[in-house]
Scaffold this motif. Sequence first.
Motif, mmCIF file in Angstrom:
data_model
loop_
_atom_site.group_PDB
_atom_site.id
_atom_site.type_symbol
_atom_site.label_atom_id
_atom_site.label_comp_id
_atom_site.label_asym_id
_atom_site.label_seq_id
_atom_site.Cartn_x
_atom_site.Cartn_y
_atom_site.Cartn_z
ATOM 1 N N ASN A 1 -35.076 -21.891 44.795
ATOM 2 C CA ASN A 1 -33.958 -21.978 45.221
ATOM 3 C C ASN A 1 -32.961 -20.899 44.792
ATOM 4 O O ASN A 1 -32.032 -20.643 45.326
ATOM 5 C CB ASN A 1 -33.583 -23.418 45.048
ATOM 6 C CG ASN A 1 -34.293 -24.202 46.312
ATOM 7 O OD1 ASN A 1 -34.526 -24.183 47.329
ATOM 8 N ND2 ASN A 1 -34.332 -25.419 45.775
ATOM 9 N N TRP A 2 -33.161 -20.427 43.385
ATOM 10 C CA TRP A 2 -32.198 -19.226 42.920
ATOM 11 C C TRP A 2 -32.492 -18.194 43.774
ATOM 12 O O TRP A 2 -31.609 -17.464 44.017
ATOM 13 C CB TRP A 2 -32.498 -19.455 41.495
ATOM 14 C CG TRP A 2 -31.678 -20.161 40.536
ATOM 15 C CD1 TRP A 2 -32.302 -21.147 39.590
ATOM 16 C CD2 TRP A 2 -30.467 -20.429 40.548
ATOM 17 N NE1 TRP A 2 -31.254 -21.959 39.117
ATOM 18 C CE2 TRP A 2 -30.165 -21.721 39.495
ATOM 19 C CE3 TRP A 2 -29.208 -19.910 40.979
ATOM 20 C CZ2 TRP A 2 -28.901 -21.892 39.167
ATOM 21 C CZ3 TRP A 2 -28.062 -20.449 40.938
ATOM 22 C CH2 TRP A 2 -27.954 -21.557 39.727
ATOM 23 N N ALA A 3 -33.723 -17.751 43.861
ATOM 24 C CA ALA A 3 -33.944 -16.821 44.765
ATOM 25 C C ALA A 3 -33.535 -16.774 46.107
ATOM 26 O O ALA A 3 -33.008 -15.729 46.606
ATOM 27 C CB ALA A 3 -35.745 -16.378 44.766
ATOM 28 N N LYS A 4 -33.442 -17.733 46.865
ATOM 29 C CA LYS A 4 -33.020 -17.912 48.014
ATOM 30 C C LYS A 4 -31.544 -17.614 48.005
ATOM 31 O O LYS A 4 -30.973 -16.927 49.021
ATOM 32 C CB LYS A 4 -33.214 -19.207 48.905
ATOM 33 C CG LYS A 4 -34.596 -19.607 49.356
ATOM 34 C CD LYS A 4 -34.779 -20.949 49.830
ATOM 35 C CE LYS A 4 -36.113 -21.046 50.150
ATOM 36 N NZ LYS A 4 -36.258 -22.627 50.608
ATOM 37 N N ALA A 5 -30.852 -18.228 47.066
ATOM 38 C CA ALA A 5 -29.231 -18.015 47.071
ATOM 39 C C ALA A 5 -28.777 -16.621 46.524
ATOM 40 O O ALA A 5 -28.040 -16.121 47.142
ATOM 41 C CB ALA A 5 -28.725 -18.971 45.824
ATOM 42 N N VAL A 6 -29.617 -16.090 45.733
ATOM 43 C CA VAL A 6 -29.327 -14.562 45.463
ATOM 44 C C VAL A 6 -29.756 -13.572 46.643
ATOM 45 O O VAL A 6 -28.963 -12.852 46.810
ATOM 46 C CB VAL A 6 -30.092 -14.195 43.974
ATOM 47 C CG1 VAL A 6 -29.836 -12.919 43.796
ATOM 48 C CG2 VAL A 6 -29.665 -15.224 42.862
ATOM 49 N N LEU A 7 -30.709 -13.966 47.275
ATOM 50 C CA LEU A 7 -30.980 -13.131 48.416
ATOM 51 C C LEU A 7 -30.175 -13.165 49.354
ATOM 52 O O LEU A 7 -30.120 -12.275 49.967
ATOM 53 C CB LEU A 7 -32.693 -13.658 49.007
ATOM 54 C CG LEU A 7 -33.207 -12.461 49.815
ATOM 55 C CD1 LEU A 7 -33.352 -11.099 49.001
ATOM 56 C CD2 LEU A 7 -34.358 -13.054 50.283
ATOM 57 N N ALA A 8 -29.409 -14.222 49.639
ATOM 58 C CA ALA A 8 -28.578 -14.344 50.557
ATOM 59 C C ALA A 8 -27.377 -13.713 50.397
ATOM 60 O O ALA A 8 -26.551 -13.122 51.318
ATOM 61 C CB ALA A 8 -28.051 -15.895 50.667
ATOM 62 N N MET A 9 -26.999 -13.225 49.044
ATOM 63 C CA MET A 9 -26.029 -12.324 48.786
ATOM 64 C C MET A 9 -26.435 -10.699 48.869
ATOM 65 O O MET A 9 -25.499 -9.625 48.761
ATOM 66 C CB MET A 9 -25.618 -12.336 47.134
ATOM 67 C CG MET A 9 -24.878 -13.707 47.037
ATOM 68 S SD MET A 9 -23.416 -13.665 47.613
ATOM 69 C CE MET A 9 -22.344 -12.470 46.651
ATOM 70 N N ARG A 10 -27.604 -10.513 49.190
ATOM 71 C CA ARG A 10 -28.149 -9.097 49.064
ATOM 72 C C ARG A 10 -27.145 -8.032 49.913
ATOM 73 O O ARG A 10 -27.001 -6.953 49.819
ATOM 74 C CB ARG A 10 -29.480 -8.958 49.731
ATOM 75 C CG ARG A 10 -30.199 -7.616 49.721
ATOM 76 C CD ARG A 10 -31.852 -7.765 50.186
ATOM 77 N NE ARG A 10 -32.454 -6.603 49.944
ATOM 78 C CZ ARG A 10 -32.710 -5.512 50.881
ATOM 79 N NH1 ARG A 10 -31.868 -5.855 52.136
ATOM 80 N NH2 ARG A 10 -33.246 -4.474 50.601
ATOM 81 N N GLY A 11 -26.815 -8.646 51.353
ATOM 82 C CA GLY A 11 -26.172 -7.729 52.262
ATOM 83 C C GLY A 11 -24.698 -7.289 51.691
ATOM 84 O O GLY A 11 -24.354 -6.234 51.973
#
Length: 200
Positions: free
Chosen positions: A75-85
């Motif tokens: 879930n941390w990975a999902k949240a951080v990945l959402a900021m990638r853009g």
Amino acid sequence: ASDDVYYNRLSYMQAADEVISGNIPVKKDSDVVHLTALAITADSENFPNNENALLDLNLIDYIPAPWRNKKSDVNWAKAVLAMRGKVAKKERQKVQQEYVDIVRKMPLYGHCFFYCRQEENGADMIASVNHEGVHFLSLNREITKTYPYTSLHRWGGSSTNFWLLVYDKKQGKKRIQLFTSQARDLSSLILDYAVLASRK
């Protein structure tokens, strides 16, 4: 911001270390995610494009220690990945500066921390020193008492003891005794700041 690339990198690394260790508390989940995404961008050639790649990059080591158990690693990975853009295409210098600018607004930015006790076998507490004075904090990093340099009369220490003679408006002169293995460092830092404060 400085034009010195090395200074900016060191400023960022110091801020990140204090945030990740929990010395500077981050209050909001959204700030944790934002700072973590900025740090991944600052430290990586390319921002990973999937959760497994983020986890392989030791993502959890970037999450502030007090927050790590509040979500699963995935879930941390999902949240951080959402900021990638929002962060991945920014220049390293700008990302580092953005990180430092966010942390600089937090109440404990610029503090140096010392673990101590008021009684030899008493409960742990934290003393911190910055340009404003000497502070006492709870283990949750909340400031419970501040003594500005103008209220410090004397201080000293040995290898395991540190004392402050302060002027308190309610109690008059008051001696504060602390037990800490960092007594000499604490004393030296207070002296450095007190000298600077006296020149203002």
